[in-house]
Design a protein around this motif. Structure first.
Motif, mmCIF file in Angstrom:
data_model
loop_
_atom_site.group_PDB
_atom_site.id
_atom_site.type_symbol
_atom_site.label_atom_id
_atom_site.label_comp_id
_atom_site.label_asym_id
_atom_site.label_seq_id
_atom_site.Cartn_x
_atom_site.Cartn_y
_atom_site.Cartn_z
ATOM 1 N N ALA A 12 -22.743 -14.085 31.498
ATOM 2 C CA ALA A 12 -22.798 -13.727 32.912
ATOM 3 C C ALA A 12 -22.080 -12.413 33.200
ATOM 4 O O ALA A 12 -22.486 -11.648 34.072
ATOM 5 C CB ALA A 12 -22.184 -14.836 33.752
ATOM 6 N N GLY A 13 -21.007 -12.131 32.468
ATOM 7 C CA GLY A 13 -20.181 -10.963 32.750
ATOM 8 C C GLY A 13 -20.744 -9.643 32.256
ATOM 9 O O GLY A 13 -20.636 -8.622 32.937
ATOM 10 N N VAL A 14 -21.342 -9.650 31.081
ATOM 11 C CA VAL A 14 -21.835 -8.399 30.495
ATOM 12 C C VAL A 14 -22.924 -7.740 31.343
ATOM 13 O O VAL A 14 -22.852 -6.532 31.596
ATOM 14 C CB VAL A 14 -22.297 -8.630 29.036
ATOM 15 C CG1 VAL A 14 -23.024 -7.422 28.481
ATOM 16 C CG2 VAL A 14 -21.100 -8.968 28.165
ATOM 17 N N PRO A 15 -23.927 -8.470 31.834
ATOM 18 C CA PRO A 15 -24.922 -7.812 32.698
ATOM 19 C C PRO A 15 -24.317 -7.277 33.994
ATOM 20 O O PRO A 15 -24.725 -6.208 34.473
ATOM 21 C CB PRO A 15 -25.946 -8.897 32.987
ATOM 22 C CG PRO A 15 -25.785 -9.887 31.909
ATOM 23 C CD PRO A 15 -24.349 -9.847 31.515
ATOM 24 N N LEU A 16 -23.350 -8.003 34.562
ATOM 25 C CA LEU A 16 -22.713 -7.513 35.786
ATOM 26 C C LEU A 16 -21.988 -6.200 35.536
ATOM 27 O O LEU A 16 -22.062 -5.266 36.337
ATOM 28 C CB LEU A 16 -21.735 -8.557 36.331
ATOM 29 C CG LEU A 16 -22.340 -9.759 37.029
ATOM 30 C CD1 LEU A 16 -21.256 -10.774 37.363
ATOM 31 C CD2 LEU A 16 -23.075 -9.348 38.279
ATOM 32 N N VAL A 17 -21.284 -6.106 34.415
ATOM 33 C CA VAL A 17 -20.558 -4.879 34.095
ATOM 34 C C VAL A 17 -21.536 -3.745 33.801
ATOM 35 O O VAL A 17 -21.336 -2.605 34.235
ATOM 36 C CB VAL A 17 -19.596 -5.111 32.912
ATOM 37 C CG1 VAL A 17 -19.008 -3.810 32.412
ATOM 38 C CG2 VAL A 17 -18.479 -6.067 33.328
ATOM 39 N N ALA A 18 -22.616 -4.049 33.087
ATOM 40 C CA ALA A 18 -23.591 -3.012 32.754
ATOM 41 C C ALA A 18 -24.269 -2.451 34.007
ATOM 42 O O ALA A 18 -24.373 -1.228 34.181
ATOM 43 C CB ALA A 18 -24.638 -3.567 31.796
ATOM 44 N N VAL A 19 -24.717 -3.315 34.882
ATOM 45 C CA VAL A 19 -25.367 -2.861 36.109
ATOM 46 C C VAL A 19 -24.357 -2.173 37.018
ATOM 47 O O VAL A 19 -24.659 -1.158 37.655
ATOM 48 C CB VAL A 19 -26.070 -4.036 36.824
ATOM 49 C CG1 VAL A 19 -26.600 -3.621 38.178
ATOM 50 C CG2 VAL A 19 -27.191 -4.572 35.964
ATOM 51 N N GLY A 20 -23.135 -2.700 37.053
ATOM 52 C CA GLY A 20 -22.083 -2.070 37.849
ATOM 53 C C GLY A 20 -21.765 -0.671 37.363
ATOM 54 O O GLY A 20 -21.526 0.237 38.165
ATOM 55 N N ALA A 22 -23.879 1.348 35.824
ATOM 56 C CA ALA A 22 -25.014 2.194 36.218
ATOM 57 C C ALA A 22 -24.929 2.553 37.702
ATOM 58 O O ALA A 22 -25.159 3.710 38.078
ATOM 59 C CB ALA A 22 -26.328 1.485 35.915
ATOM 60 N N PHE A 23 -24.585 1.588 38.525
ATOM 61 C CA PHE A 23 -24.439 1.861 39.952
ATOM 62 C C PHE A 23 -23.278 2.808 40.199
ATOM 63 O O PHE A 23 -23.324 3.638 41.109
ATOM 64 C CB PHE A 23 -24.239 0.560 40.725
ATOM 65 C CG PHE A 23 -25.527 -0.122 41.119
ATOM 66 C CD1 PHE A 23 -26.553 -0.297 40.219
ATOM 67 C CD2 PHE A 23 -25.693 -0.597 42.396
ATOM 68 C CE1 PHE A 23 -27.724 -0.926 40.575
ATOM 69 C CE2 PHE A 23 -26.859 -1.224 42.770
ATOM 70 C CZ PHE A 23 -27.884 -1.388 41.856
ATOM 71 N N ALA A 24 -22.200 2.697 39.416
ATOM 72 C CA ALA A 24 -21.059 3.600 39.573
ATOM 73 C C ALA A 24 -21.459 5.036 39.236
ATOM 74 O O ALA A 24 -21.001 5.981 39.890
ATOM 75 C CB ALA A 24 -19.900 3.151 38.688
ATOM 76 N N ALA A 25 -22.309 5.210 38.235
ATOM 77 C CA ALA A 25 -22.765 6.553 37.883
ATOM 78 C C ALA A 25 -23.588 7.155 39.020
ATOM 79 O O ALA A 25 -23.436 8.337 39.350
ATOM 80 C CB ALA A 25 -23.587 6.506 36.601
ATOM 81 N N ILE A 26 -24.438 6.353 39.621
ATOM 82 C CA ILE A 26 -25.225 6.845 40.754
ATOM 83 C C ILE A 26 -24.313 7.099 41.945
ATOM 84 O O ILE A 26 -24.469 8.085 42.672
ATOM 85 C CB ILE A 26 -26.338 5.848 41.116
ATOM 86 C CG1 ILE A 26 -27.325 5.719 39.957
ATOM 87 C CG2 ILE A 26 -27.069 6.272 42.378
ATOM 88 C CD1 ILE A 26 -28.307 4.583 40.098
ATOM 89 N N GLY A 27 -23.337 6.229 42.136
ATOM 90 C CA GLY A 27 -22.385 6.412 43.231
ATOM 91 C C GLY A 27 -21.549 7.666 43.058
ATOM 92 O O GLY A 27 -21.208 8.333 44.039
ATOM 93 N N ALA A 28 -21.215 8.011 41.826
ATOM 94 C CA ALA A 28 -20.454 9.224 41.563
ATOM 95 C C ALA A 28 -21.282 10.481 41.855
ATOM 96 O O ALA A 28 -20.719 11.553 42.080
ATOM 97 C CB ALA A 28 -19.980 9.246 40.115
#
Length: 60
Positions: A12-20, A22-28
């Motif tokens: 459950a944790g690994v996909p959340l971190v991976a997508v998070g 990716a979203f952080a890169a777009i947010g940056a």
């Protein structure tokens, strides 16, 4: 033979971190909504990974 998953916190944790991440890169890149969503995905993902690590340390 047990049918229980051995690593449910990691699954459950690994996909959340991976997508998070990716979203952080777009947010940056300037999209603030993606930055806030990244926090919402990274925090629970990291919490699940830490819980999984602590669980495995106690069982070993």
């Amino acid at each position: 033979m047990s049918k229980a998953a051995n690593t449910p916190f990691y699954l459950a944790g690994v996909p959340l971190v991976a997508v998070g991440a990716a979203f952080a890169a777009i947010g940056a890149a300037g999209q603030t909504a993606f930055g806030w969503t990244a926090i919402g995905l990274l925090v629970p993902g990291v919490a699940l990974l830490v819980a999984g690590i602590w669980r495995n340390r106690r069982q070993a």
